[in-house]
Design an enzyme around this catalytic site. Structure first.
Site: not given
Length: 208
Positions: A129, A167
């Site tokens: 990701s 993230k």
């Protein structure tokens, strides 16, 4: 000066450089070294520094006036064990997984992060990701422990289900957005988020 005395003086200089950096965070000037090791000539100190560099005990940056960095070999010569940071398990960079707080092993601390040694830990990335940010599956990220972050910084965050993920962080009007760096993945939107730390380094070498 005999070779034995010269070697002793070089170790004295090496020790002084190490102690100075450890105490105040940056190396001494050549004149400070002169005073500390009782040498009157700066050229003599420059000569010792050059020999320490040839021996692989010291790295000098010729473009900066006092950029002196002691190598791992230099620290070994002084009897100093390299500082290490804990590897505390695995964190997902795709779908969050339960955070692992057990220390699996230790990783040698990069010299440029020594001032933050007590605040750092390492995590292994699983997932894709964050690939657009250059963080790949299997990479190892160095994280500085802190509970705040600026918008756009890459963090390790705990979700409301007590799961950890890497993230990019954004605080928005009425929620927090944990944004993946992968065009095929959706952001995680949360009313609350706990930040464990900010990513400050990346290692691609296998640490096992």
């Amino acid at each position: 000066m005999s070779k034995k005395n010269s070697d002793t003086k070089q170790l004295e200089i090496l020790r002084y450089i190490y102690d100075t950096v450890d105490h105040r965070g940056f190396p001494p000037t050549v004149r400070e070294i002169c005073a500390a090791v009782k040498l009157s000539s700066t050229s003599t100190v420059h000569g010792h520094l050059a020999r320490l560099e040839r021996k692989g005990l010291l790295i000098k940056d010729a473009t900066k006036p006092r950029a002196l960095e002691i190598t791992d070999e230099g620290k070994k010569e002084l009897g100093i064990k390299p500082k290490r940071i804990p590897v505390i398990g695995v964190v997902a960079a795709g779908h969050p997984i339960l955070a692992v707080q057990d220390i699996d092993e230790y990783f040698p601390l990069p010299p440029d992060l020594e001032n933050d040694a007590g605040e750092l830990f390492m995590l292994k990335i699983h997932g894709e990701s964050m690939i657009n940010a250059g963080i790949l599956n299997g990479d190892n990220v160095i994280v500085k422990k802190q509970n705040t972050a600026n918008n756009g910084e890459i963090v390790v965050a705990m979700t409301d289900e007590n799961e950890a993920t890497v993230k990019r962080f954004y605080k928005e009007k009425d929620h927090y957005r944990l944004q993946p760096e992968n065009d095929t993945m959706a952001p995680i939107i949360l009313p609350e988020v706990t930040i464990l730390g900010k990513v400050v380094g990346l290692y691609r070498n296998n640490i096992d």
